[in-house]
Design an enzyme around this catalytic site. Structure first.
Site, mmCIF file in Angstrom:
data_model
loop_
_atom_site.group_PDB
_atom_site.id
_atom_site.type_symbol
_atom_site.label_atom_id
_atom_site.label_comp_id
_atom_site.label_asym_id
_atom_site.label_seq_id
_atom_site.Cartn_x
_atom_site.Cartn_y
_atom_site.Cartn_z
ATOM 1 N N LEU A 18 60.114 3.684 -29.922
ATOM 2 C CA LEU A 18 60.887 4.648 -30.681
ATOM 3 C C LEU A 18 60.484 6.036 -30.216
ATOM 4 C CD1 LEU A 18 60.732 3.344 -34.394
ATOM 5 C CD2 LEU A 18 62.687 3.252 -32.840
ATOM 6 N N ASP A 19 61.454 6.951 -30.176
ATOM 7 C CA ASP A 19 61.118 8.342 -29.859
ATOM 8 C C ASP A 19 60.065 8.846 -30.841
ATOM 9 O OD1 ASP A 19 63.027 8.271 -27.890
ATOM 10 O OD2 ASP A 19 64.555 9.345 -29.056
ATOM 11 N N LYS A 20 59.218 9.737 -30.384
ATOM 12 C CA LYS A 20 58.127 10.236 -31.219
ATOM 13 C C LYS A 20 58.601 10.791 -32.560
ATOM 14 C CE LYS A 20 53.939 13.101 -30.907
ATOM 15 N NZ LYS A 20 53.118 13.958 -30.004
ATOM 16 N N VAL A 43 61.001 9.874 -34.351
ATOM 17 C CA VAL A 43 61.707 8.848 -35.128
ATOM 18 C C VAL A 43 60.719 7.864 -35.738
ATOM 19 C CG1 VAL A 43 63.467 7.041 -35.067
ATOM 20 C CG2 VAL A 43 63.699 9.059 -33.601
#
Length: 248
Positions: free
Chosen positions: A62-64, A66
């Site tokens: 997951l993107d940081k 998110v």
């Protein structure tokens, strides 16, 4: 230390909720990442398996900014099988997204070709080249100039939801890479400090097959705070009507 919620754990896998702002794996920073946190957790609980002390295998990301539900492998064999499932799209990933605009329809599919720029760490929609990106969305609610959508991701491209939503004219609230202007406008009109609420994107659902038993595993969570929290969208209470179903 960051508050990481463990949803399920056995000898093969560990399912947890990644806090927004924590990296999914080690990066060039002294800040705690989720892999390191889980290794410390397993070591502290003395649950190392098969002599491979505190092994944590990364099978998706997951993107940081998110937060949301993630699964990690506790053995190399489990990591290999879970990685195969994610690569073959044999998993189901569901997100909740707070948007600053309106999408063309109340439900639909967005399909684009995305190209990544490694120098700027951004992606963009292109007419030719790039990689195919596909998602399905369903509008859930509108409130105070923003809307809430459920998004099912069919491909896992870099910043995919953020890029495709912005391209469709309804960017993610709080996204300073792809939706800065609309986010700052909403904040100005309501005298809300920019950056105080975080990114309006959360990984709320994950379904996969257990790497050892093959049983379908279903997990569903809501964030405790932020733009997607239940106090911002009271109607989200129905999301928790279905309990997590490990091993079913």
């Amino acid at each position: 230390m960051a508050d990481v919620k463990i949803l399920y754990e056995d000898a093969q896998i560990i399912v947890c909720v990644k806090p927004a702002g924590m990296a999914s794996q080690a990066e060039r920073s002294s800040a705690m990442d989720l892999v390191s946190w889980l290794k410390n957790y397993i070591g502290g609980q003395k649950r190392a398996v098969g002599g491979q002390k505190n092994y944590i295998g990364v099978v998706h990301r997951l993107d940081k900014p998110v937060g949301g539900v993630m699964v990690y492998a506790k053995t190399p064999k489990a990591a290999s099988e879970l990685s195969r499932q994610f690569s073959a799209h044999d998993t189901e990933k569901t997100y909740l997204a707070v948007l600053t605009g309106r999408l063309p329809e109340t439900s639909g599919v967005l399909e684009n070709r995305l190209e990544r720029d490694g120098r700027t760490n951004t992606s963009s929609v292109v007419d030719t080249g790039g990689k195919q990106a596909r998602l399905e969305y369903r509008m859930l609610a509108e409130r105070d100039g923003r809307s809430l959508a459920e998004v099912r991701l069919y491909t896992g491209r870099h910043h995919q939801i953020r890029v495709q939503m912005a391209h469709a004219g309804a960017g993610i609230y709080g996204d300073m890479k792809y939706n800065r202007e609309a986010t700052e406008k909403w904040n100005r009109e309501r005298e809300t400090p920019t950056g105080s609420k975080g990114l309006g994107l959360f990984s709320c659902g994950l379904i996969f097959s257990h790497p050892a038993t093959g049983k379908r595993m279903k997990f569903k969570v809501l964030p405790g705070k932020g733009p997607v929290a239940i106090d911002e969208w009271p109607g989200l209470s129905y999301y928790m009507n279905d309990e997590n179903e490990p091993g079913r």
